[in-house]
Write a protein that holds these residues in place. Structure first.
Motif, mmCIF file in Angstrom:
data_model
loop_
_atom_site.group_PDB
_atom_site.id
_atom_site.type_symbol
_atom_site.label_atom_id
_atom_site.label_comp_id
_atom_site.label_asym_id
_atom_site.label_seq_id
_atom_site.Cartn_x
_atom_site.Cartn_y
_atom_site.Cartn_z
ATOM 1 N N HIS A 60 1.033 -1.280 0.123
ATOM 2 C CA HIS A 60 -0.030 -0.135 0.084
ATOM 3 C C HIS A 60 0.850 1.259 -0.159
ATOM 4 O O HIS A 60 0.554 2.233 -0.746
ATOM 5 C CB HIS A 60 -0.887 0.157 1.047
ATOM 6 C CG HIS A 60 -1.790 1.351 1.451
ATOM 7 N ND1 HIS A 60 -2.446 1.853 0.598
ATOM 8 C CD2 HIS A 60 -1.290 2.292 2.401
ATOM 9 C CE1 HIS A 60 -2.743 3.092 0.925
ATOM 10 N NE2 HIS A 60 -2.250 3.472 2.060
ATOM 11 N N TRP A 104 -3.391 -8.035 -4.491
ATOM 12 C CA TRP A 104 -5.129 -7.486 -4.340
ATOM 13 C C TRP A 104 -5.862 -8.493 -5.138
ATOM 14 O O TRP A 104 -7.071 -8.694 -5.025
ATOM 15 C CB TRP A 104 -5.088 -6.112 -4.921
ATOM 16 C CG TRP A 104 -4.638 -5.232 -4.019
ATOM 17 C CD1 TRP A 104 -3.428 -4.525 -4.033
ATOM 18 C CD2 TRP A 104 -5.355 -4.704 -2.780
ATOM 19 N NE1 TRP A 104 -3.177 -3.617 -3.046
ATOM 20 C CE2 TRP A 104 -4.474 -3.752 -2.206
ATOM 21 C CE3 TRP A 104 -6.385 -5.291 -1.989
ATOM 22 C CZ2 TRP A 104 -4.577 -3.396 -0.922
ATOM 23 C CZ3 TRP A 104 -6.703 -4.716 -0.860
ATOM 24 C CH2 TRP A 104 -5.802 -3.712 -0.050
ATOM 25 N N GLU A 119 -9.166 -3.256 2.676
ATOM 26 C CA GLU A 119 -10.046 -2.578 1.474
ATOM 27 C C GLU A 119 -10.256 -1.078 1.920
ATOM 28 O O GLU A 119 -10.153 0.013 1.190
ATOM 29 C CB GLU A 119 -11.230 -3.298 1.203
ATOM 30 C CG GLU A 119 -10.843 -4.294 -0.250
ATOM 31 C CD GLU A 119 -10.123 -5.569 0.543
ATOM 32 O OE1 GLU A 119 -9.427 -6.265 -0.096
ATOM 33 O OE2 GLU A 119 -10.344 -5.680 1.630
ATOM 34 N N VAL A 123 -7.571 0.964 0.014
ATOM 35 C CA VAL A 123 -8.193 1.001 -1.136
ATOM 36 C C VAL A 123 -9.061 2.277 -1.170
ATOM 37 O O VAL A 123 -8.811 3.078 -2.206
ATOM 38 C CB VAL A 123 -9.055 -0.117 -1.551
ATOM 39 C CG1 VAL A 123 -9.598 0.043 -3.007
ATOM 40 C CG2 VAL A 123 -8.106 -1.345 -1.540
#
Length: 206
Positions: A60, A104, A119, A123
């Motif tokens: 990330h 992912w 997520e 995300v």
């Protein structure tokens, strides 16, 4: 654990989680790949779950850094060029770091389904940052008002991840991965064309 040992364990775990998924990887496999015994790995990382979280955090941070740099360098005087530049930068990141889309994509297939917070934590903020960057172009009338920006961004993610991870098949049925310059050039042109038409951007796609 030395920083060198930590890097070796993290690299081995990243490669295995990207290849086999969280559910398909054991701590013993990670230890063997790192050249350490399982007790040493367990002692220092606290188990497979903790190591997976460290891998996803590192992935990330790499993606977040790349996105922030891409957004910061967008040409402010040409919103259409900025859209295409952002797509290029994202594609280049995924091609250069194929383990990130692989991680992912495993989650899309319900890998590590008991770890549910990633997520929302990782995300959603990046997705929001991209849609916010595109919003002024909608307000200026450069992007069609009826465009679903969120689904457009997701469509780019899906296709780029698929190409970076799986490539495409040529006429003989051979897989052409992202390392194939011809395949990459064709995919990049297709990505530009699809995005340009989906957003209803003025002028010719680039």
């Amino acid at each position: 654990m030395t920083s060198g040992q930590a890097a070796v364990i993290l690299k081995a775990a990243t490669q295995l989680f990207a290849a086999l998924g969280y559910d398909g990887t054991s701590t013993r496999q990670i230890a063997d790949a790192a050249g350490l015994n399982i007790a040493t790995v367990n002692y220092h990382v606290g188990g497979k779950r903790e190591l997976y979280l460290a891998v996803m955090e590192a992935a990330h941070q790499a993606e977040k850094s790349a996105l922030e740099q891409a957004l910061a360098s967008l040409p402010g005087d040409d919103p259409v060029a900025a859209v295409h530049r952002l797509a290029d930068d994202y594609l280049d990141f995924c091609v250069d770091h194929p383990e990130v889309p692989a991680l992912w994509m495993h989650r899309w297939l319900s890998d590590a389904s008991d770890i549910t917070e990633l997520e929302r934590q990782y995300v959603q903020p990046l997705l929001a940052a991209v849609t916010a960057a595109l919003r002024p172009a909608v307000e200026a009338g450069l992007i069609a008002a009826e465009t679903d920006l969120e689904y457009t961004v997701w469509s780019v993610i899906w296709t780029v991840h698929g190409f970076a991870k799986g490539g495409v098949l040529d006429a003989e049925g051979r897989r052409r991965a992202a390392g194939d310059r011809v395949a990459l050039r064709r995919f990049r042109a297709h990505l530009h064309q699809s995005l340009h038409r989906t957003l209803g951007l003025p002028g010719d796609f680039r």
